[in-house]
Motif scaffolding. Structure first.
Motif, short mmCIF file in Angstrom:
data_model
loop_
_atom_site.label_atom_id
_atom_site.label_comp_id
_atom_site.label_asym_id
_atom_site.label_seq_id
_atom_site.Cartn_x
_atom_site.Cartn_y
_atom_site.Cartn_z
N LEU A 121 -10.18 2.27 13.63
CA LEU A 121 -11.18 2.47 15.10
C LEU A 121 -11.34 1.05 15.53
N ARG A 122 -11.08 0.03 14.98
CA ARG A 122 -11.29 -1.38 15.58
C ARG A 122 -10.01 -1.78 15.81
N GLY A 123 -9.03 -0.96 15.94
CA GLY A 123 -7.67 -1.36 16.36
C GLY A 123 -6.73 -2.14 15.32
N ALA A 124 -7.10 -2.21 14.15
CA ALA A 124 -6.52 -2.84 13.03
C ALA A 124 -5.69 -2.11 12.19
N ILE A 125 -4.48 -1.79 12.45
CA ILE A 125 -3.64 -0.77 11.61
C ILE A 125 -2.94 -1.32 10.41
N PHE A 126 -2.32 -2.25 10.56
CA PHE A 126 -1.39 -3.01 9.46
C PHE A 126 -2.07 -4.45 9.45
N SER A 127 -2.67 -4.61 8.26
CA SER A 127 -3.14 -5.83 7.84
C SER A 127 -3.23 -5.88 6.18
N ARG A 128 -3.25 -7.25 5.55
CA ARG A 128 -3.30 -7.25 4.27
C ARG A 128 -4.55 -6.41 3.66
N ARG A 129 -5.57 -6.56 4.25
CA ARG A 129 -6.74 -5.48 3.75
C ARG A 129 -6.27 -4.17 3.53
N ASN A 130 -5.66 -3.70 4.86
CA ASN A 130 -5.35 -2.24 4.78
C ASN A 130 -4.30 -1.76 3.61
N THR A 131 -3.48 -2.88 3.67
CA THR A 131 -2.51 -2.51 2.50
C THR A 131 -2.92 -2.37 1.19
N ILE A 132 -3.84 -3.31 0.83
CA ILE A 132 -4.76 -3.42 -0.35
C ILE A 132 -5.38 -1.97 -0.41
N LEU A 133 -5.98 -1.67 0.60
CA LEU A 133 -6.99 -0.43 0.45
C LEU A 133 -5.97 1.00 0.03
N VAL A 134 -4.92 0.95 0.84
CA VAL A 134 -3.87 2.15 0.67
C VAL A 134 -3.40 2.02 -0.75
N SER A 135 -2.98 0.84 -1.36
CA SER A 135 -2.56 1.13 -2.76
C SER A 135 -3.63 1.12 -3.70
N THR A 136 -4.80 0.64 -3.43
CA THR A 136 -5.81 0.91 -4.29
C THR A 136 -6.12 2.48 -4.43
N ALA A 137 -6.19 2.90 -3.30
CA ALA A 137 -6.45 4.55 -3.38
C ALA A 137 -5.29 5.43 -4.04
N GLY A 138 -4.24 4.97 -3.78
CA GLY A 138 -3.15 5.47 -4.51
C GLY A 138 -3.08 5.39 -5.89
N ILE A 139 -3.09 4.31 -6.62
CA ILE A 139 -3.17 3.94 -7.83
C ILE A 139 -4.58 4.54 -8.56
N ALA A 140 -5.78 4.57 -7.76
CA ALA A 140 -6.73 5.19 -8.25
C ALA A 140 -6.72 6.75 -8.55
N VAL A 141 -5.83 7.23 -7.47
CA VAL A 141 -5.67 8.61 -7.85
C VAL A 141 -4.79 9.09 -9.10
N LEU A 142 -3.62 8.11 -9.09
CA LEU A 142 -2.89 8.51 -10.34
C LEU A 142 -3.42 8.19 -11.54
N ILE A 143 -3.94 6.94 -11.53
CA ILE A 143 -5.02 6.76 -12.99
C ILE A 143 -6.04 7.81 -13.09
N GLY A 144 -6.85 8.10 -12.26
CA GLY A 144 -8.07 8.78 -12.26
C GLY A 144 -7.75 10.38 -12.73
N ALA A 145 -6.67 10.74 -12.13
CA ALA A 145 -6.18 12.34 -12.31
C ALA A 145 -5.57 12.21 -13.78
N ALA A 146 -4.81 11.28 -14.44
CA ALA A 146 -4.37 11.14 -15.59
C ALA A 146 -5.46 11.15 -16.63
N SER A 147 -6.12 10.17 -16.55
CA SER A 147 -7.58 9.90 -17.34
C SER A 147 -8.24 11.24 -17.37
N THR A 148 -8.62 11.98 -16.23
CA THR A 148 -9.62 13.00 -16.31
C THR A 148 -8.96 14.37 -17.09
#
Length: 208
Positions: A121-148
């Motif tokens: 919304l602030r116009g920042a799409i590609f950045s180090r912070r956004n890359t970390i957010l995307v990878s964190t969300a993806g890893i959380a899904v995989l680990i969370g689903a397997a652990s659950t």
């Protein structure tokens, strides 16, 4: 002549902002639903006399009233909800942990996506912070689903043992790795795309 400087911010269109706003509101609703559902399930498991657990079967015959006039027909049971009045302490703890993990995973993933949406919304799409957010969300899904799933299986095993006095041995404990392999590939692909976009963004910001 090429000079160094900051590139102009690319703000999303009004339509995109409305869509992102709807997405963010839906995310908040999902988190509220996940936490509420987890609290209800945990409260029921700890207080009710009957505990319901989702269990999976493998080639177990059963009868269902799906024939003419409700006649019983033999079917192969794939999964069912087991109800028992008692559950081993370890299994009960596993049931609670699985619900907590499910709610925590959903909350973490939605939080990452909300932060990502705010940046967009602030116009920042590609950045180090956004890359970390995307990878964190993806890893959380995989680990969370397997652990659950792992702790849910432990709870189901306890329900089987309580109902059958330990005599039923047709419990499914294997985990299908294909969905996790595909999920890991998708997460790696999206993370790579954001990493490349981040690099290109830095190169573009250096050109004015």
């Amino acid at each position: 002549m090429t000079t160094l400087g900051a590139s102009p911010t690319r703000m999303p269109s009004p339509g995109d902002r409305a869509a992102i706003g709807f997405f963010m509101a839906s995310g908040v609703g999902i988190v509220v639903w996940a936490i509420t559902a987890a609290v209800i399930r945990i409260s029921a498991a700890l207080s009710d006399s009957s505990i319901s657990v989702l269990a999976e079967f493998a080639g177990t015959p059963a009868q269902a009233p799906i024939g003419p006039n409700g006649a019983l027909v033999e079917v192969e049971l794939d999964r069912a909800v087991l109800s028992t009045t008692e559950l081993p302490t370890a299994s009960l703890v596993s049931l609670v942990i699985s619900d907590v993990l499910a709610a925590t995973t959903i909350t973490l993933v939605v939080a990452c996506l909300l932060a990502l949406s705010t940046a967009v919304l602030r116009g920042a799409i590609f950045s180090r912070r956004n890359t970390i957010l995307v990878s964190t969300a993806g890893i959380a899904v995989l680990i969370g689903a397997a652990s659950t799933l792992f702790f849910a299986n432990m709870a189901a095993n306890g329900a089987f043992a309580a109902i059958s006095n330990g005599e039923f041995d047709n419990v499914v404990i294997a985990v299908d790795l294909l969905p996790y392999a595909i999920g890991a590939f998708v997460v790696a692909l999206i993370t790579t795309a954001f990493s490349v976009g981040e690099r290109l963004q830095r190169e573009t910001d250096g050109l004015v």
